[in-house]
Design an enzyme around this catalytic site. Structure first.
Site, PDB file in Angstrom:
ATOM      1  N   ALA A  94       0.740  -1.120   0.100  1.00  0.00           N
ATOM      2  CA  ALA A  94       0.012  -0.002   0.083  1.00  0.00           C
ATOM      3  C   ALA A  94       0.610   1.557   0.033  1.00  0.00           C
ATOM      4  O   ALA A  94       2.136   1.354  -0.066  1.00  0.00           O
ATOM      5  CB  ALA A  94      -0.840  -0.147   1.155  1.00  0.00           C
ATOM      6  N   HIS A  95       0.046   2.524   0.271  1.00  0.00           N
ATOM      7  CA  HIS A  95       0.757   3.760  -0.038  1.00  0.00           C
ATOM      8  C   HIS A  95       1.750   4.071   1.178  1.00  0.00           C
ATOM      9  O   HIS A  95       1.405   3.424   2.275  1.00  0.00           O
ATOM     10  CB  HIS A  95      -0.110   4.636   0.035  1.00  0.00           C
ATOM     11  CG  HIS A  95      -1.166   4.850   1.166  1.00  0.00           C
ATOM     12  ND1 HIS A  95      -2.110   4.012   1.211  1.00  0.00           N
ATOM     13  CD2 HIS A  95      -0.998   5.622   2.365  1.00  0.00           C
ATOM     14  CE1 HIS A  95      -2.695   4.298   2.090  1.00  0.00           C
ATOM     15  NE2 HIS A  95      -2.356   5.415   3.074  1.00  0.00           N
ATOM     16  N   ASN A  96       2.736   4.745   0.885  1.00  0.00           N
ATOM     17  CA  ASN A  96       3.835   5.056   1.821  1.00  0.00           C
ATOM     18  C   ASN A  96       4.502   3.970   2.572  1.00  0.00           C
ATOM     19  O   ASN A  96       5.189   4.244   3.572  1.00  0.00           O
ATOM     20  CB  ASN A  96       3.286   6.042   2.988  1.00  0.00           C
ATOM     21  CG  ASN A  96       2.307   7.150   2.631  1.00  0.00           C
ATOM     22  OD1 ASN A  96       2.618   7.560   1.400  1.00  0.00           O
ATOM     23  ND2 ASN A  96       1.311   7.621   3.155  1.00  0.00           N
ATOM     24  N   VAL A  97       4.488   2.963   2.161  1.00  0.00           N
ATOM     25  CA  VAL A  97       5.266   1.638   2.692  1.00  0.00           C
ATOM     26  C   VAL A  97       6.525   1.750   2.248  1.00  0.00           C
ATOM     27  O   VAL A  97       6.983   2.374   1.191  1.00  0.00           O
ATOM     28  CB  VAL A  97       4.760   0.270   2.044  1.00  0.00           C
ATOM     29  CG1 VAL A  97       5.862  -0.740   2.530  1.00  0.00           C
ATOM     30  CG2 VAL A  97       3.444  -0.018   2.597  1.00  0.00           C
ATOM     31  N   SER A 114       1.710   3.112   4.986  1.00  0.00           N
ATOM     32  CA  SER A 114       2.500   3.446   5.909  1.00  0.00           C
ATOM     33  C   SER A 114       3.423   2.676   6.885  1.00  0.00           C
ATOM     34  O   SER A 114       3.915   2.812   8.144  1.00  0.00           O
ATOM     35  CB  SER A 114       1.853   4.601   6.969  1.00  0.00           C
ATOM     36  OG  SER A 114       1.407   5.666   6.049  1.00  0.00           O
TER      37      SER A 114
END
Length: 167
Positions: A94-97, A114
């Site tokens: 997912a986003h910001n990983v 995240s």
């Protein structure tokens, strides 16, 4: 899109805008890199609204991204895959990983937004990592585990919820 030398992008893979892929990386067929994720929030009136994603994806050198894996663009900063990391088929990032160096992410893992993953981490098949969790260096997550708490350096966790293995 920036793709360095000696990369292989197989037929059917999709690379979206704001993606950097460093040298000697392989992106297998059906993989999607840099797409928008499931970014929804509730406002003050509890109305569901789409949260924008303006960031990027940065894939370091010698990475493997398996078939039908999805790596989502970040909201503002970068989704990062570390050097020499290998990601199996059917994985969702997912986003910001942020994934460190020399990690193994096996089939059907789900990594929520995240999450921060250290170096030399092993995620066994079908493991799930809750959003905003931190996995330190040298962590091992057992098959089908659901990680809802941060995991310390060198720990081996198993189960739902994932708990450290006691020797």
């Amino acid at each position: 899109i920036k793709i360095e030398k000696n990369c292989i992008i197989e037929s059917g893979a999709k690379i979206f805008s704001n993606v950097t892929i460093k040298k000697n990386t392989i992106v297998r067929s059906g993989a999607i890199v840099g797409c928008y994720g499931f970014g929804f929030e509730r406002d003050q009136r509890k109305k569901i609204t789409k949260f924008p994603q303006f960031g990027s994806v940065f894939i370091n050198e010698n990475v493997l991204i398996g078939n039908n894996t999805c790596i989502v663009i970040s909201t503002f900063d970068k989704t990062i895959i570390g050097e020499n990391t290998k990601i199996d088929n059917l994985v969702h990032v997912a986003h910001n990983v942020k994934i460190g160096k020399n990690c193994i992410i096996t089939a059907k893992c789900q990594i929520a937004g995240s999450v921060e993953i250290g170096n030399n981490v092993w995620l066994s098949p079908s493991s799930t990592i809750k959003n905003k969790i931190k996995l330190a260096d040298n962590v091992f997550v057992g098959i089908g585990s659901v990680v809802i708490f941060d995991v310390k350096k060198n720990q081996r966790v198993f189960g739902n919820p994932a708990q450290p293995l006691i020797k």
